[in-house]
Design a protein around this motif. Structure first.
Motif, PDB file in Angstrom:
ATOM      1  N   ILE A 199      13.984  13.556   0.885  1.00 23.60           N
ATOM      2  CA  ILE A 199      14.349  12.749   1.780  1.00 23.60           C
ATOM      3  C   ILE A 199      12.952  11.699   2.101  1.00 23.60           C
ATOM      4  CG2 ILE A 199      14.906  12.315   4.225  1.00 23.60           C
ATOM      5  CD1 ILE A 199      15.594  15.226   4.609  1.00 23.60           C
ATOM      6  N   ALA A 200      13.569  10.519   2.213  1.00 24.89           N
ATOM      7  CA  ALA A 200      12.374   9.231   2.363  1.00 24.89           C
ATOM      8  C   ALA A 200      12.904   8.563   3.511  1.00 24.89           C
ATOM      9  CB  ALA A 200      12.315   8.185   1.267  1.00 24.89           C
ATOM     10  N   VAL A 201      11.974   8.069   4.624  1.00 25.79           N
ATOM     11  CA  VAL A 201      12.483   7.656   5.695  1.00 25.79           C
ATOM     12  C   VAL A 201      11.581   6.380   6.019  1.00 25.79           C
ATOM     13  CG1 VAL A 201      13.245   9.543   6.963  1.00 25.79           C
ATOM     14  CG2 VAL A 201      10.995   8.697   7.102  1.00 25.79           C
ATOM     15  N   GLY A 202      11.990   5.164   6.516  1.00 23.49           N
ATOM     16  CA  GLY A 202      11.135   4.114   6.738  1.00 23.49           C
ATOM     17  C   GLY A 202      11.909   2.765   7.320  1.00 23.49           C
ATOM     18  N   GLY A 203      11.569   1.549   6.787  1.00 25.45           N
ATOM     19  CA  GLY A 203      12.342   0.557   7.196  1.00 25.45           C
ATOM     20  C   GLY A 203      11.520  -0.766   7.202  1.00 25.45           C
ATOM     21  N   LYS A 244      15.556  -2.373   2.654  1.00 19.66           N
ATOM     22  CA  LYS A 244      14.163  -2.758   2.272  1.00 19.66           C
ATOM     23  C   LYS A 244      13.062  -2.268   3.402  1.00 19.66           C
ATOM     24  CE  LYS A 244      15.687  -7.176   0.456  1.00 19.66           C
ATOM     25  NZ  LYS A 244      15.785  -8.688   0.422  1.00 19.66           N
ATOM     26  N   GLY A 245      11.824  -2.342   2.997  1.00 17.70           N
ATOM     27  CA  GLY A 245      10.837  -2.029   3.882  1.00 17.70           C
ATOM     28  C   GLY A 245      10.020  -0.696   3.288  1.00 17.70           C
ATOM     29  N   LEU A 246       9.218  -0.318   4.229  1.00 20.83           N
ATOM     30  CA  LEU A 246       8.017   0.593   3.742  1.00 20.83           C
ATOM     31  C   LEU A 246       8.883   2.309   3.722  1.00 20.83           C
ATOM     32  CD1 LEU A 246       5.232  -0.511   6.098  1.00 20.83           C
ATOM     33  CD2 LEU A 246       5.227  -0.566   3.245  1.00 20.83           C
ATOM     34  N   VAL A 247       8.394   3.135   2.835  1.00 25.27           N
ATOM     35  CA  VAL A 247       8.822   4.412   2.922  1.00 25.27           C
ATOM     36  C   VAL A 247       7.573   5.017   3.697  1.00 25.27           C
ATOM     37  CG1 VAL A 247       8.916   6.680   1.782  1.00 25.27           C
ATOM     38  CG2 VAL A 247      10.079   4.494   0.685  1.00 25.27           C
ATOM     39  N   GLU A 248       7.793   5.353   4.874  1.00 29.19           N
ATOM     40  CA  GLU A 248       6.667   6.093   5.952  1.00 29.19           C
ATOM     41  C   GLU A 248       6.568   7.338   5.710  1.00 29.19           C
ATOM     42  OE1 GLU A 248       5.289   4.037   7.772  1.00 29.19           O
ATOM     43  OE2 GLU A 248       6.428   2.258   8.202  1.00 29.19           O
ATOM     44  N   GLN A 249       7.781   8.243   5.241  1.00 35.06           N
ATOM     45  CA  GLN A 249       7.283   9.541   5.038  1.00 35.06           C
ATOM     46  C   GLN A 249       8.360  10.014   3.923  1.00 35.06           C
ATOM     47  OE1 GLN A 249       8.322  12.018   8.321  1.00 35.06           O
ATOM     48  NE2 GLN A 249       6.947  13.592   7.572  1.00 35.06           N
ATOM     49  N   ILE A 250       7.814  11.136   3.575  1.00 38.07           N
ATOM     50  CA  ILE A 250       8.804  11.830   2.330  1.00 38.07           C
ATOM     51  C   ILE A 250       8.638  13.146   2.786  1.00 38.07           C
ATOM     52  CG2 ILE A 250       9.080  12.094  -0.224  1.00 38.07           C
ATOM     53  CD1 ILE A 250       6.865   9.818  -0.655  1.00 38.07           C
ATOM     54  N   ILE A 251       9.849  14.001   2.651  1.00 37.87           N
ATOM     55  CA  ILE A 251      10.074  15.328   2.899  1.00 37.87           C
ATOM     56  C   ILE A 251      10.698  16.123   1.741  1.00 37.87           C
ATOM     57  CG2 ILE A 251      10.762  17.070   4.281  1.00 37.87           C
ATOM     58  CD1 ILE A 251      10.907  14.901   6.509  1.00 37.87           C
ATOM     59  N   PHE A 252      10.188  16.990   1.162  1.00 38.29           N
ATOM     60  CA  PHE A 252      10.987  17.639  -0.031  1.00 38.29           C
ATOM     61  C   PHE A 252      11.758  18.858   0.564  1.00 38.29           C
ATOM     62  CE2 PHE A 252       8.054  16.262  -3.209  1.00 38.29           C
ATOM     63  CZ  PHE A 252       8.697  16.185  -4.317  1.00 38.29           C
ATOM     64  N   GLY A 277       0.812  -1.082   0.090  1.00 40.04           N
ATOM     65  CA  GLY A 277       0.033   0.184   0.093  1.00 40.04           C
ATOM     66  C   GLY A 277       0.855   1.417  -0.060  1.00 40.04           C
ATOM     67  N   ILE A 278       0.283   2.542  -0.469  1.00 40.25           N
ATOM     68  CA  ILE A 278       1.142   3.666  -0.309  1.00 40.25           C
ATOM     69  C   ILE A 278       0.845   4.222   1.011  1.00 40.25           C
ATOM     70  CG2 ILE A 278       1.159   6.002  -1.048  1.00 40.25           C
ATOM     71  CD1 ILE A 278       0.018   5.047  -3.687  1.00 40.25           C
ATOM     72  N   ARG A 279       1.985   4.237   1.783  1.00 41.69           N
ATOM     73  CA  ARG A 279       1.920   4.826   3.162  1.00 41.69           C
ATOM     74  C   ARG A 279       2.605   6.208   3.288  1.00 41.69           C
ATOM     75  NH1 ARG A 279       1.760   0.177   6.185  1.00 41.69           N
ATOM     76  NH2 ARG A 279       1.283  -1.696   5.191  1.00 41.69           N
ATOM     77  N   MET A 294      16.835   3.046  13.861  1.00 40.48           N
ATOM     78  CA  MET A 294      15.294   2.174  14.261  1.00 40.48           C
ATOM     79  C   MET A 294      14.550   2.371  12.911  1.00 40.48           C
ATOM     80  SD  MET A 294      15.198   5.528  14.893  1.00 40.48           S
ATOM     81  CE  MET A 294      14.146   7.016  15.132  1.00 40.48           C
ATOM     82  N   HIS A 295      13.610   1.575  12.663  1.00 38.32           N
ATOM     83  CA  HIS A 295      12.481   1.548  11.671  1.00 38.32           C
ATOM     84  C   HIS A 295      11.935   3.198  12.011  1.00 38.32           C
ATOM     85  CE1 HIS A 295       9.027   0.009   9.143  1.00 38.32           C
ATOM     86  NE2 HIS A 295       8.625   1.185   9.395  1.00 38.32           N
ATOM     87  N   VAL A 296      12.102   3.888  10.985  1.00 39.65           N
ATOM     88  CA  VAL A 296      11.665   5.553  11.240  1.00 39.65           C
ATOM     89  C   VAL A 296      10.116   5.475  10.679  1.00 39.65           C
ATOM     90  CG1 VAL A 296      12.200   7.788  10.637  1.00 39.65           C
ATOM     91  CG2 VAL A 296      14.051   5.999  10.913  1.00 39.65           C
ATOM     92  N   HIS A 297       9.300   5.844  11.689  1.00 38.31           N
ATOM     93  CA  HIS A 297       7.962   6.199  11.536  1.00 38.31           C
ATOM     94  C   HIS A 297       7.325   7.657  10.988  1.00 38.31           C
ATOM     95  CE1 HIS A 297       5.988   2.235  12.339  1.00 38.31           C
ATOM     96  NE2 HIS A 297       7.161   2.209  13.204  1.00 38.31           N
ATOM     97  N   GLN A 298       8.545   8.553  11.608  1.00 42.06           N
ATOM     98  CA  GLN A 298       8.345  10.067  11.009  1.00 42.06           C
ATOM     99  C   GLN A 298       9.588  10.762  11.361  1.00 42.06           C
ATOM    100  OE1 GLN A 298       4.663  11.809  12.257  1.00 42.06           O
ATOM    101  NE2 GLN A 298       4.858  13.446  10.777  1.00 42.06           N
ATOM    102  N   MET A 299       9.698  11.895  10.671  1.00 43.23           N
ATOM    103  CA  MET A 299      10.668  12.895  10.481  1.00 43.23           C
ATOM    104  C   MET A 299      10.300  14.066  10.618  1.00 43.23           C
ATOM    105  SD  MET A 299      14.099  12.830   8.317  1.00 43.23           S
ATOM    106  CE  MET A 299      15.178  11.835   9.365  1.00 43.23           C
ATOM    107  N   VAL A 300      10.773  15.101  11.182  1.00 47.00           N
ATOM    108  CA  VAL A 300      10.353  16.355  10.885  1.00 47.00           C
ATOM    109  C   VAL A 300      12.209  16.968  10.991  1.00 47.00           C
ATOM    110  CG1 VAL A 300       8.313  16.388  11.982  1.00 47.00           C
ATOM    111  CG2 VAL A 300      10.367  16.939  13.524  1.00 47.00           C
TER     112      VAL A 300
END
Lengths: 423, 349
Positions: B279-283, B263-271, B209-211, B307-313
């Motif tokens: 930037i893409a973060v996840g895991g 490998k893993g999900l891209v949990e967040q994208i920041i331009f 799915g798109i996360r 760690m598996h990153v769920h969000q970044m600011v």
């Protein structure tokens, strides 16, 4: 062509297993089954095999408010004080016929080993091949006067299929499963179009005559098994319509739904209704090492709908009183949530359910600790689970078969059924 | 300002946690940071101090899956289906909408002017709320609720374009809906089908799915993140995947994919504010941070996260990044490490 699902393979397997039994010098084929009265009672078992290991925390034993609990909440059921996962809202309204067991510790945490244990009820032994639950129930509950298969096993997904043990063991090939893997109908069960029914019958008579001539003066259990298996062919052929859902009213099909699991559950109900004593419907694959909560959202939602529909249907038809519906797997899943938001294999503290025949509905047996890491009350293993299933349908779990002169009890010695969940 | 160079990106510090930190929000003016946890609590925390203190705010009963700062309030959303408005000073609940959605809330965002909060949930509806009053302003409702295979669909993420005119929502089956913010009209549907794996044979269920979703700074592009096609759906066994679309034409501009070590999900994208890279973060069991050059259309840097990153600011000057995830908070810096001074004999004295 499906593996072992067609008549020719069934017969081939029967012959091969018969030879194997003969070489082990077993006399089990001479042993009487438990009771003709029991067979006449029409007890049946339908096993929903949750292959790969469903999570107890997202089904029967939620831990809301704990870090191990995951995101789903627990909901109140029709039983005061008893909660199950919010992913099972339909089952939550109809637990009056169901007993939940929350205290299984089966110790084996690999798929193959766990699945063997939970199909056989005991660990393997080097010099003896035990029958699985289905074969035992086929032998003890099957009626030769009914032209239906005694043991039908559905397993359509390819993952883990090799672990789905269906072995008659020392009972002989007569009790081997009809194993359906690619279709809900057995392949090649129909008579060939270019053979008339009369031709078919005469061929069977000829085979029987030659076989009898060969057997004259010989004492061999394998020949007996071989002939019994052949003798059932015409009965099995006449049962083909049971697998044909086009004969089922559309509103019933709609009620079950379109998923493969739902359709197989409906075929299972048709088989049960016709007298098949044991049907296993395997729903694979629950092995949610990554994304446990998404996987269980999909699969528990389906299980909740199919299982509740099946139970309602059986109850409405007056079949549930004599039909035991079991949910079981090779193990549960870890309370600890891994970084992929998955749960891993966990055999130390997990759950199963028993509904219908012989069960004291509305009971919960056993308990795990607040995080679900350990059984804290009434721990049981596979043997106790099997003893309970057998006893629920009227079979004495301490009954012994004889392999040669060696007595083989249905379950390991010293094992007792869980009386608290029995009616 | 904004002269951040991905080459200099490096980990500064981590803080361990027993729980999974799923969401975070940081006010760049005040430096206040709040995080949302799998223990159902929202915490205020300053990760820059030596031993961060986590000040709890209790009210939810399940995972906190959305957290935004409206300027005046913190708003949180949860798998418990509720939204809570929090007083930032007193940490008390100002407002609670008990059944904000019929099913589990997956994410929140806030409009650039901070006047509206948007929530998405598994009832497959995006709801737009007045950030001040909590009134429901509008619903965006056209994602299908059940997949073609009969399973529940899931609505994972929402973004508002920087010009405030567009909304993007993304779901389990990899559909992307672009909406007119003012009218609520669905403008366009895009798709990134490689982000959704349906296994019809071996395991008979799906994964992916798109996360994550975000607009480019000029609001002309939308980037979505997830995971590529997976052979064994028991695991997150494919590289993270970002697809970039031109909003006006709907054309796919490029697909970025990390290597097999990430490998893993891209949990967040920041331009980056320049729009030149993101930037893409996840895991999966581990985590990562990836940098993708939008103009060169290539992944320019990948590094493991703690760690598996769920969000970044990020801070607005793009000097510091804060991340939350599985059992950890982390802080990274874009500033080049100061060269180690060579000690002279005199200095060593």
């Amino acid at each position: 062509m499906s593996v072992n699902s067609d008549r020719r393979r069934f017969l081939g397997g029967a012959a091969a297993a018969g030879v194997a039994a003969s070489s082990m010098n077993l006399d089990i084929l001479k042993a009487e089954s438990l009771s003709n009265e029991l067979k006449k009672s029409g007890k049946r078992v339908l096993l929903l095999w949750l292959a790969g290991g469903a999570s107890q925390l997202e089904t029967w034993d939620p831990k809301p408010g704990r870090l191990t609990g995951g995101p789903y909440q627990a909901i109140q059921t029709s039983l005061p004080g008893v909660q199950i996962s919010e992913l099972m809202p339909k089952m939550a309204t109809r637990l009056h016929n169901t007993a939940i067991i929350r205290s299984l510790n089966t110790q084996i945490g690999d798929h193959g080993g766990g699945a063997r244990l939970m199909h056989l009820g005991r660990r393997d032994e080097p010099n003896l091949t035990y029958p699985d639950m289905g074969s035992v129930l086929a032998r003890e509950l099957g009626r030769s006067d009914l032209q239906v298969p005694d043991y039908v096993s559905f397993y359509t997904a390819t993952e883990g299929r090799g672990n789905a043990v269906g072995q008659p063991g020392f009972l002989g090939a007569r009790y081997a499963p009809m194993f359906l893997t690619t279709d809900n109908k057995p392949a090649n069960l129909s008579r060939l179009e270019d053979i008339t029914d009369l031709d078919h019958k005469e061929r069977a008579d000829l085979r029987q005559m030659l076989s009898n001539r060969f057997a004259k003066g010989r004492v061999s259990e394998s020949l007996g098994s071989h002939n019994v298996a052949y003798g059932r062919v015409r009965g099995l052929m006449s049962s083909e319509k049971l697998f044909d859902l086009s004969e089922e009213p559309q509103k019933v099909k709609d009620r079950y739904g379109n998923s493969l699991f739902a359709q197989q559950a409906l075929v299972a109900r048709r088989l049960i209704e016709a007298g098949t004593p044991f049907v296993k419907v395997a729903r694979a694959w629950w092995d949610s090492h990554g994304q446990n909560f998404e996987t269980h959202l999909e699969m528990v939602t389906e299980l909740d709908h199919v299982m509740s529909t099946l139970l309602e249907d059986l109850e409405e038809r007056g079949l549930l009183e004599d039909t035991l519906v079991v949910t079981l797997a090779e193990f549960g899943r870890t309370p600890t949530i891994n970084a992929s938001l998955g749960r891993d294999h966990f055999a130390r503290a997990w759950s199963a359910s028993l509904t219908g025949c012989g069960i004291k509905g509305g009971t919960v047996f056993g308990a795990t600790d607040e995080d679900g890491q350990h059984v804290k009350d009434n721990e049981i293993g596979a043997a106790e689970m099997f003893a309970t299933i057998y006893k629920a349908v009227g079979i004495d779990p301490h009954h012994e078969y004889f392999v040669g002169s060696r007595p083989i009890p249905l379950v390991d010695p010293g094992t007792h059924a869980v009386e608290e969940v029995l009616a | 300002m904004f002269q951040a160079d991905p080459k200099n990106f490096r980990e500064l510090r981590t803080t361990n946690r027993p729980d999974i930190i799923l969401r975070m929000t940081r006010n760049d003016d005040t430096g206040e940071m709040f995080v949302g946890s799998s223990d159902a609590k929202v915490y205020q925390v300053d990760p820059m101090v030596e031993q961060p203190e986590f000040v709890p705010m209790e009210g939810h009963t399940s995972y906190v899956m959305g957290l935004v700062d409206t300027g005046k309030y913190i708003v949180s959303g949860s798998y418990d289906k509720s939204l809570i408005w929090w007083n930032k000073e007193t940490k008390e609940q100002v407002r609670r909408i008990e059944m904000a959605h019929d099913r589990w809330i997956r994410n929140l965002t806030v409009t650039p002017d901070h006047k509206f909060v948007l929530s998405v949930a598994d009832d497959m509806v995006c709801k737009i709320w007045d950030a001040e009053t909590g009134d429901l302003v509008r619903t965006l409702d056209s994602h299908i609720k059940v997949t073609e295979h009969g399973f529940p669909n899931m609505l994972y993420a929402v973004a508002v374009s920087p010009d405030g005119k567009l909304v993007a929502t993304v779901d389990r089956i990899a559909k992307i809906k672009i909406w007119d913010f003012k009218t609520g009209e669905e403008i366009k549907e895009l798709e990134a089908p490689k982000c959704y794996t349906w296994d019809p044979k071996a395991r008979i269920h799906s994964i992916g799915g798109i996360r994550s979703v975000t607009f480019s700074p000029d609001s002309t592009k939308v980037a979505v993140g997830g995971i590529g096609q997976i052979g064994n759906v028991d695991h997150l066994a494919a590289a993270g995947r970002v697809e970039l679309f031109d909003v006006a034409s709907g054309d796919k501009i490029h697909m970025f994919e990390g290597d097999d070590k990430h490998k893993g999900l891209v949990e967040q994208i920041i331009f980056h504010p320049s729009g030149k890279w993101l930037i893409a973060v996840g895991g999966d069991h581990g985590g990562w941070v990836q940098f993708m050059d939008v103009e060169k259309k290539e992944v320019i840097k990948q590094l493991k996260a703690p760690m598996h990153v769920h969000q970044m600011v990020l801070t607005s000057d793009f000097k510091t990044a804060f991340g939350v995830g599985h059992n950890r908070l982390a802080v990274w810096s874009f500033e080049a490490e100061a060269p180690v001074e060579e000690k002279t004999e005199e200095a060593a004295g």
